[in-house]
Design a protein around this motif. Structure first.
Motif, PDB file in Angstrom:
ATOM      1  N   LEU A  93       0.806  -1.212   0.000  1.00  0.00           N
ATOM      2  CA  LEU A  93       0.000   0.000   0.000  1.00  0.00           C
ATOM      3  C   LEU A  93       0.844   1.269   0.000  1.00  0.00           C
ATOM      4  O   LEU A  93       0.494   2.260  -0.645  1.00  0.00           O
ATOM      5  CB  LEU A  93      -0.936   0.008   1.209  1.00  0.00           C
ATOM      6  CG  LEU A  93      -2.090  -0.996   1.201  1.00  0.00           C
ATOM      7  CD1 LEU A  93      -2.862  -0.922   2.504  1.00  0.00           C
ATOM      8  CD2 LEU A  93      -3.019  -0.733   0.026  1.00  0.00           C
ATOM      9  N   PHE A  94       1.967   1.224   0.731  1.00  0.00           N
ATOM     10  CA  PHE A  94       2.693   2.464   0.966  1.00  0.00           C
ATOM     11  C   PHE A  94       4.123   2.469   0.429  1.00  0.00           C
ATOM     12  O   PHE A  94       4.502   3.379  -0.304  1.00  0.00           O
ATOM     13  CB  PHE A  94       2.693   2.762   2.467  1.00  0.00           C
ATOM     14  CG  PHE A  94       1.318   2.743   3.061  1.00  0.00           C
ATOM     15  CD1 PHE A  94       0.383   3.699   2.687  1.00  0.00           C
ATOM     16  CD2 PHE A  94       0.935   1.770   3.957  1.00  0.00           C
ATOM     17  CE1 PHE A  94      -0.903   3.677   3.202  1.00  0.00           C
ATOM     18  CE2 PHE A  94      -0.346   1.744   4.484  1.00  0.00           C
ATOM     19  CZ  PHE A  94      -1.266   2.703   4.102  1.00  0.00           C
ATOM     20  N   ILE A  95       4.929   1.474   0.764  1.00  0.00           N
ATOM     21  CA  ILE A  95       6.342   1.499   0.393  1.00  0.00           C
ATOM     22  C   ILE A  95       6.520   1.450  -1.116  1.00  0.00           C
ATOM     23  O   ILE A  95       7.369   2.157  -1.675  1.00  0.00           O
ATOM     24  CB  ILE A  95       7.097   0.326   1.059  1.00  0.00           C
ATOM     25  CG1 ILE A  95       6.905   0.372   2.574  1.00  0.00           C
ATOM     26  CG2 ILE A  95       8.577   0.383   0.704  1.00  0.00           C
ATOM     27  CD1 ILE A  95       7.386   1.644   3.221  1.00  0.00           C
ATOM     28  N   ILE A  96       5.721   0.620  -1.791  1.00  0.00           N
ATOM     29  CA  ILE A  96       5.852   0.511  -3.250  1.00  0.00           C
ATOM     30  C   ILE A  96       5.673   1.877  -3.918  1.00  0.00           C
ATOM     31  O   ILE A  96       6.433   2.258  -4.817  1.00  0.00           O
ATOM     32  CB  ILE A  96       4.821  -0.490  -3.805  1.00  0.00           C
ATOM     33  CG1 ILE A  96       5.203  -1.921  -3.413  1.00  0.00           C
ATOM     34  CG2 ILE A  96       4.706  -0.373  -5.324  1.00  0.00           C
ATOM     35  CD1 ILE A  96       6.489  -2.411  -4.041  1.00  0.00           C
ATOM     36  N   ASN A  97       4.681   2.636  -3.477  1.00  0.00           N
ATOM     37  CA  ASN A  97       4.416   3.939  -4.088  1.00  0.00           C
ATOM     38  C   ASN A  97       5.465   4.989  -3.741  1.00  0.00           C
ATOM     39  O   ASN A  97       5.686   5.928  -4.502  1.00  0.00           O
ATOM     40  CB  ASN A  97       3.047   4.457  -3.651  1.00  0.00           C
ATOM     41  CG  ASN A  97       1.912   3.624  -4.206  1.00  0.00           C
ATOM     42  OD1 ASN A  97       1.582   2.594  -3.648  1.00  0.00           O
ATOM     43  ND2 ASN A  97       1.331   4.054  -5.311  1.00  0.00           N
ATOM     44  N   LEU A  98       6.093   4.832  -2.577  1.00  0.00           N
ATOM     45  CA  LEU A  98       6.989   5.881  -2.091  1.00  0.00           C
ATOM     46  C   LEU A  98       8.454   5.618  -2.420  1.00  0.00           C
ATOM     47  O   LEU A  98       9.227   6.555  -2.602  1.00  0.00           O
ATOM     48  CB  LEU A  98       6.840   6.026  -0.571  1.00  0.00           C
ATOM     49  CG  LEU A  98       5.445   6.401  -0.072  1.00  0.00           C
ATOM     50  CD1 LEU A  98       5.426   6.425   1.449  1.00  0.00           C
ATOM     51  CD2 LEU A  98       5.015   7.743  -0.635  1.00  0.00           C
ATOM     52  N   VAL A  99       8.861   4.343  -2.474  1.00  0.00           N
ATOM     53  CA  VAL A  99      10.272   4.004  -2.582  1.00  0.00           C
ATOM     54  C   VAL A  99      10.615   3.348  -3.917  1.00  0.00           C
ATOM     55  O   VAL A  99      11.564   3.737  -4.593  1.00  0.00           O
ATOM     56  CB  VAL A  99      10.701   3.072  -1.415  1.00  0.00           C
ATOM     57  CG1 VAL A  99      12.167   2.684  -1.551  1.00  0.00           C
ATOM     58  CG2 VAL A  99      10.438   3.751  -0.080  1.00  0.00           C
ATOM     59  N   VAL A 100       9.835   2.342  -4.299  1.00  0.00           N
ATOM     60  CA  VAL A 100      10.151   1.557  -5.482  1.00  0.00           C
ATOM     61  C   VAL A 100       9.648   2.267  -6.728  1.00  0.00           C
ATOM     62  O   VAL A 100       8.510   2.748  -6.772  1.00  0.00           O
ATOM     63  CB  VAL A 100       9.527   0.145  -5.383  1.00  0.00           C
ATOM     64  CG1 VAL A 100       9.905  -0.686  -6.602  1.00  0.00           C
ATOM     65  CG2 VAL A 100       9.986  -0.543  -4.107  1.00  0.00           C
ATOM     66  N   SER A 101      10.474   2.326  -7.740  1.00  0.00           N
ATOM     67  CA  SER A 101      10.095   2.974  -8.991  1.00  0.00           C
ATOM     68  C   SER A 101       9.363   1.978  -9.890  1.00  0.00           C
ATOM     69  O   SER A 101       9.800   0.846 -10.079  1.00  0.00           O
ATOM     70  CB  SER A 101      11.348   3.496  -9.708  1.00  0.00           C
ATOM     71  OG  SER A 101      11.005   4.068 -10.949  1.00  0.00           O
ATOM     72  N   GLY A 102       8.226   2.419 -10.418  1.00  0.00           N
ATOM     73  CA  GLY A 102       7.443   1.548 -11.296  1.00  0.00           C
ATOM     74  C   GLY A 102       6.312   2.323 -11.913  1.00  0.00           C
ATOM     75  O   GLY A 102       6.147   3.533 -11.702  1.00  0.00           O
ATOM     76  N   LEU A 103       5.482   1.619 -12.670  1.00  0.00           N
ATOM     77  CA  LEU A 103       4.360   2.276 -13.335  1.00  0.00           C
ATOM     78  C   LEU A 103       3.328   2.801 -12.339  1.00  0.00           C
ATOM     79  O   LEU A 103       2.515   3.660 -12.663  1.00  0.00           O
ATOM     80  CB  LEU A 103       3.692   1.298 -14.310  1.00  0.00           C
ATOM     81  CG  LEU A 103       4.535   0.906 -15.534  1.00  0.00           C
ATOM     82  CD1 LEU A 103       3.841  -0.186 -16.329  1.00  0.00           C
ATOM     83  CD2 LEU A 103       4.787   2.114 -16.428  1.00  0.00           C
TER      84      LEU A 103
END
Length: 338
Positions: free
Chosen positions: A322-332
């Motif tokens: 929910l949170f780390i993917i959007n804030l840290v990991v670069s992606g679509l």
């Protein structure tokens, strides 16, 4: 309508922000009241010296220390009164919270979950609603303090570090799927967060809770003893396990539906249903973990601690997604709006 030129009502946006802060304040107040309710809960055990018995099935309580003497009607404990006070306080906080979300949508003229600040707000509102429904019984209401703790923390983080001014969404989100996909994921995530809290409390209860036969007075004094008393007054492990299971039974298929809607949106936006983008990958991992939990709950020998640990793993994967993917990991899916 061209959403890129959409007018933003600054007044409504300001009121939305004020209600968001108000909701956090009320949630913290309710959390403290529920915590006090747990700390002040009267033990259900009666000492043998003061045990009340029913006289001849008449329903009149008498004291066995003085046969024939009618005992005073037991008053509700301080914990019960505080719990009853705190529940409507949460409802007031939820009303302010939902009003904040609605005003945000009215201010921007779109679905109010187009960035991380708004997404966190919606997910936390869904979590509170799920907690109010699942824990509506008076005996379970003090558990809302453990639901409100992560909610208040996430909302504080969202308002303090992830806040984004009310504005039109980025071009990638200008689709009706924004209202469908993101809302389903938020609601299912809120329900699954309640399940994760229940399983975490189950493991704490199993590890540090006293057996029912132990003497409540044997707890002692001090901070550790106070924590032990709070743990003892949490509903029994079986109740927590059932609450966690019911939440997953409801949230798991809804989460799966949200993933399917996301795949359909991805095909429309990016020309493929699935591309193993970081958020897609972690969503799949979380879905598999919750499927494993449901399987474990139906398997003999896995229904207790093992299943609870799997559910907690799903809880961690869900938060990460929910949170780390959007804030840290670069992606679509990196559209936090920061």
């Amino acid at each position: 309508m061209n959403t890129g030129s959409m007018h933003v009502d600054e007044t409504l946006a300001r009121y939305s922000d004020l209600l968001f802060g108000t909701a956090i304040t009320i949630y913290v107040l309710a959390m403290l009241l529920f915590l006090a309710a747990l700390a002040g809960a009267r033990s259900r055990k009666l000492s043998s010296a003061a045990q009340l018995v029913t006289a001849g099935g008449s329903g009149v309580a008498v004291d066995d220390r003085a046969p024939g003497k009618v005992a005073d009607t037991p008053r509700r404990s301080l914990g019960d009164r505080l719990g009853n006070m705190a529940y409507p306080v949460v409802v007031v906080g939820l009303i302010a919270h939902v009003a904040s979300i609605v005003l945000r949508g009215m201010a921007t003229g779109r679905a109010p979950w187009g960035n991380m600040y708004e997404f966190i707000s919606l997910t936390c509102a869904a979590c509170v609603i799920a907690g109010l429904v699942v824990l509506r019984k008076p005996a379970h209401r003090p558990l809302l303090t453990f639901v409100l703790l992560p909610v208040a923390l996430l909302m504080f983080i969202g308002g303090r570090w992830l806040y984004t001014q009310a504005a039109p969404v980025v071009p990638a989100l200008k689709s009706y799927w924004l209202a469908i996909h993101v809302s389903i994921i938020s609601v299912s995530s809120g329900v699954l967060l309640v399940s994760g809290v229940a399983s975490a409390l189950y493991l704490i209860k199993m590890r540090w809770g006293r057996p029912e036969s132990d003497d409540p007075a044997a707890t002692g004094s001090g901070f550790v003893a106070g924590v032990r008393r709070v743990i003892d007054r949490i509903p029994n492990a079986d109740t927590l396990d059932r609450l966690a299971y019911k939440c997953v039974v409801f949230g798991f298929p809804l989460f799966g539906l949200g993933v399917i809607c996301g795949a359909i949106w991805a095909e429309s936006a990016w020309g493929r249903f699935w591309g193993w983008d970081p958020k897609e990958t972690v969503s799949f991992i979380a879905w598999v973990i919750y499927a494993a939990y449901l399987h474990a709950r139906a398997t003999a020998g896995w229904r207790s601690n093992a299943a609870a640990w799997i559910n907690v793993a799903g809880f961690v994967a869900l938060l990460f997604n929910l949170f780390i993917i959007n804030l840290v990991v670069s992606g679509l899916h990196s559209y936090a709006g920061l």
